[in-house]
Design an enzyme around this catalytic site. Structure first.
Site, PDB file in Angstrom:
ATOM      1  N   TYR A 160       0.971  -1.170  -0.045  1.00  0.00           N
ATOM      2  CA  TYR A 160      -0.187   0.014   0.036  1.00  0.00           C
ATOM      3  C   TYR A 160       0.988   1.422   0.139  1.00  0.00           C
ATOM      4  O   TYR A 160       0.537   2.276  -0.843  1.00  0.00           O
ATOM      5  CB  TYR A 160      -0.832  -0.048   1.224  1.00  0.00           C
ATOM      6  CG  TYR A 160      -1.826   0.890   1.364  1.00  0.00           C
ATOM      7  CD1 TYR A 160      -3.208   0.897   0.458  1.00  0.00           C
ATOM      8  CD2 TYR A 160      -1.758   2.132   2.139  1.00  0.00           C
ATOM      9  CE1 TYR A 160      -4.173   1.875   0.549  1.00  0.00           C
ATOM     10  CE2 TYR A 160      -2.754   3.102   2.105  1.00  0.00           C
ATOM     11  CZ  TYR A 160      -3.885   2.982   1.476  1.00  0.00           C
ATOM     12  OH  TYR A 160      -4.975   4.018   1.531  1.00  0.00           O
ATOM     13  N   THR A 195     -14.561   5.829   7.062  1.00  0.00           N
ATOM     14  CA  THR A 195     -15.128   4.814   5.844  1.00  0.00           C
ATOM     15  C   THR A 195     -15.168   3.384   6.280  1.00  0.00           C
ATOM     16  O   THR A 195     -14.370   3.051   7.136  1.00  0.00           O
ATOM     17  CB  THR A 195     -14.439   4.890   4.435  1.00  0.00           C
ATOM     18  OG1 THR A 195     -12.959   4.415   4.530  1.00  0.00           O
ATOM     19  CG2 THR A 195     -13.896   6.322   4.362  1.00  0.00           C
TER      20      THR A 195
HETATM   21  P1  NAP Z   1     -13.559   2.033   0.658  1.00  0.00           P
HETATM   22  O1  NAP Z   1     -14.893   2.416   1.428  1.00  0.00           O
HETATM   23  O2  NAP Z   1     -13.032   0.496   0.878  1.00  0.00           O
HETATM   24  O3  NAP Z   1     -14.148   2.056  -1.015  1.00  0.00           O
HETATM   25  C1  NAP Z   1     -13.225   1.697  -2.155  1.00  0.00           C
HETATM   26  C2  NAP Z   1     -14.032   1.401  -3.071  1.00  0.00           C
HETATM   27  O4  NAP Z   1     -13.144   0.858  -4.421  1.00  0.00           O
HETATM   28  C3  NAP Z   1     -14.929  -0.020  -2.760  1.00  0.00           C
HETATM   29  O5  NAP Z   1     -16.295   0.182  -3.322  1.00  0.00           O
HETATM   30  C4  NAP Z   1     -14.024  -0.980  -3.510  1.00  0.00           C
HETATM   31  O6  NAP Z   1     -14.729  -1.957  -3.823  1.00  0.00           O
HETATM   32  C5  NAP Z   1     -13.703  -0.313  -4.540  1.00  0.00           C
HETATM   33  N1  NAP Z   1     -12.794  -0.909  -5.727  1.00  0.00           N
HETATM   34  C6  NAP Z   1     -11.780  -1.701  -5.103  1.00  0.00           C
HETATM   35  N2  NAP Z   1     -11.058  -2.344  -6.289  1.00  0.00           N
HETATM   36  C7  NAP Z   1     -11.461  -1.849  -7.456  1.00  0.00           C
HETATM   37  C8  NAP Z   1     -11.336  -1.953  -8.651  1.00  0.00           C
HETATM   38  N3  NAP Z   1     -10.363  -2.547  -8.970  1.00  0.00           N
HETATM   39  N4  NAP Z   1     -11.941  -0.813  -9.595  1.00  0.00           N
HETATM   40  C9  NAP Z   1     -13.017  -0.027  -9.140  1.00  0.00           C
HETATM   41  N5  NAP Z   1     -13.261  -0.053  -7.745  1.00  0.00           N
HETATM   42  C10 NAP Z   1     -12.611  -0.712  -6.917  1.00  0.00           C
HETATM   43  O7  NAP Z   1     -12.468   2.853   0.597  1.00  0.00           O
HETATM   44  P2  NAP Z   1     -12.237   4.377   1.250  1.00  0.00           P
HETATM   45  O8  NAP Z   1     -11.660   4.051   2.543  1.00  0.00           O
HETATM   46  O9  NAP Z   1     -13.456   5.476   0.909  1.00  0.00           O
HETATM   47  O10 NAP Z   1     -10.907   4.827   0.412  1.00  0.00           O
HETATM   48  C11 NAP Z   1     -11.079   5.611  -0.835  1.00  0.00           C
HETATM   49  C12 NAP Z   1      -9.623   5.858  -1.191  1.00  0.00           C
HETATM   50  O11 NAP Z   1      -8.941   6.533  -0.207  1.00  0.00           O
HETATM   51  C13 NAP Z   1      -8.700   4.720  -1.619  1.00  0.00           C
HETATM   52  O12 NAP Z   1      -7.789   4.907  -2.560  1.00  0.00           O
HETATM   53  C14 NAP Z   1      -7.888   4.774  -0.040  1.00  0.00           C
HETATM   54  O13 NAP Z   1      -6.619   4.126  -0.235  1.00  0.00           O
HETATM   55  C15 NAP Z   1      -7.554   6.057   0.143  1.00  0.00           C
HETATM   56  N6  NAP Z   1      -7.396   6.263   1.740  1.00  0.00           N
HETATM   57  C16 NAP Z   1      -8.434   6.094   2.224  1.00  0.00           C
HETATM   58  C17 NAP Z   1      -8.222   6.151   3.794  1.00  0.00           C
HETATM   59  C18 NAP Z   1      -9.146   5.895   4.972  1.00  0.00           C
HETATM   60  O14 NAP Z   1      -8.820   6.178   5.974  1.00  0.00           O
HETATM   61  N7  NAP Z   1     -10.308   5.736   4.592  1.00  0.00           N
HETATM   62  C19 NAP Z   1      -7.028   6.951   4.266  1.00  0.00           C
HETATM   63  C20 NAP Z   1      -6.049   7.340   3.174  1.00  0.00           C
HETATM   64  C21 NAP Z   1      -6.428   7.006   1.822  1.00  0.00           C
HETATM   65  P3  NAP Z   1     -14.827  -3.349  -2.780  1.00  0.00           P
HETATM   66  O15 NAP Z   1     -15.288  -3.010  -1.329  1.00  0.00           O
HETATM   67  O16 NAP Z   1     -15.658  -4.501  -3.399  1.00  0.00           O
HETATM   68  O17 NAP Z   1     -13.208  -3.854  -2.583  1.00  0.00           O
END
Ligand code: NAP
Length: 250
Positions: A160, A195
């Site tokens: 990651y 999230t």
């Molecule tokens: P999340 O709730 O897990 O949402 C991510 C979405 O992307 C999910 O619906 C997932 O589907 C989908 N996904 C996974 N693989 C994919 C693919 N190959 N093509 C299209 N869609 C796909 O995540 P989030 O927390 O909102 O995070 C959003 C972004 O912010 C990510 O890039 C994460 O790395 C980044 N981020 C998050 C945090 C945090 O604290 N939450 C912090 C820093 C950065 P599935 O559920 O089926 O896998």
């Protein structure tokens, strides 16, 4: 770019921050569509937000090309704002030593490959598609990459951290290469945000993670949206990463 000129595509829009960004683009008067791999999530989010959603895997070259076609058709014009938001975590130590037996367990290459494919190859494919189409039709465009505080390195996140650092670096590269075509590229590096990705972390672990955050809490998706909106709106912003992490350094 003015919101009433925006035709946005948000990847990973069926959950967490992606759903928030999609909703906020719509509320701000932009046109917006989203994609996700979660089939039921796409249909539920589409119904809830009244925004077109497409099932597509961002790590698949052909699906990405088809997605941009569908998105342009749905919005009556080519995508001009891309939010590379889709991401996954598959954490683990490079080598894990069993406390009782001393046995060594190497981190599986399959989990390295999965995270690099979705979190780094996916944004590359989508950015390439956006840029190709924007240059061809001679229109301005903006890309917002969602990196992470983990880009600085985070224990248990070889895959990651590498992907998110790579995405921050490519934000600079793409901004340098594409500025001459009127294409801007920025990134947001969130800290811990409320999230499903963070809610999947056990409560006692999350408590430990949040303790060193100067603001003493996780962020809300709407607070990350503020940075996305800024990057889309500010015509002199490119090639930089906005850190929205409550002041946390890891
Ligand atoms: P999340 O709730 O897990 O949402 C991510 C979405 O992307 C999910 O619906 C997932 O589907 C989908 N996904 C996974 N693989 C994919 C693919 N190959 N093509 C299209 N869609 C796909 O995540 P989030 O927390 O909102 O995070 C959003 C972004 O912010 C990510 O890039 C994460 O790395 C980044 N981020 C998050 C945090 C945090 O604290 N939450 C912090 C820093 C950065 P599935 O559920 O089926 O896998």
């Amino acid at each position: 770019m003015k919101m009433n000129k925006v035709r946005a595509l948000v990847t990973g829009g069926a959950s967490g921050m992606g759903t928030c960004f999609t909703e906020q683009f719509k509320a701000a008067g932009a046109q917006v569509v989203f994609c996700d791999v979660n089939v039921e999530g796409v249909s539920a989010t589409q119904d809830a937000l009244g925004v077109p959603g497409f099932v597509a895997d961002v790590s698949d070259e052909e699906q990405v090309a088809a997605l941009f076609e569908q998105a342009a058709f749905a919005m009556g014009g080519p995508v001009n704002v891309l939010v590379n938001n889709a991401g996954i975590i598959r954490d683990g130590l490079l080598i894990k030593k069993d406390r009782e037996t001393g046995a060594l367990k190497p981190f599986p290459k399959s989990k390295w490959d999965q995270v690099l494919a979705v979190n780094l190859t996916g944004p590359f494919l989508c950015m390439r598609e956006l840029a190709h189409r924007a240059i061809e039709s001679d229109v301005p465009a903006v890309c917002v990459n969602i990196s992470s505080i983990s880009k600085a390195g985070a224990r248990g996140q070889s895959n990651y951290a590498a992907a998110k650092a790579g995405l921050a670096a490519d934000t600079v590269v793409w901004a340098q290469e594409l500025g001459r075509y009127g294409i801007r590229v920025g990134a947001v590096a969130p800290g811990f945000v409320r999230t499903p990705m963070v809610e999947s972390v056990p409560a006692h672990v999350l408590e430990k993670l949040v303790k060193p955050v100067p603001l003493g809490r996780v962020g809300e998706p709407e607070e990350i949206w503020e940075a996305v909106r800024f990057i889309v709106s500010c015509e002199y912003f490119s090639g930089r990463v906005v850190e929205v992490d409550g002041g946390l350094r890891i």
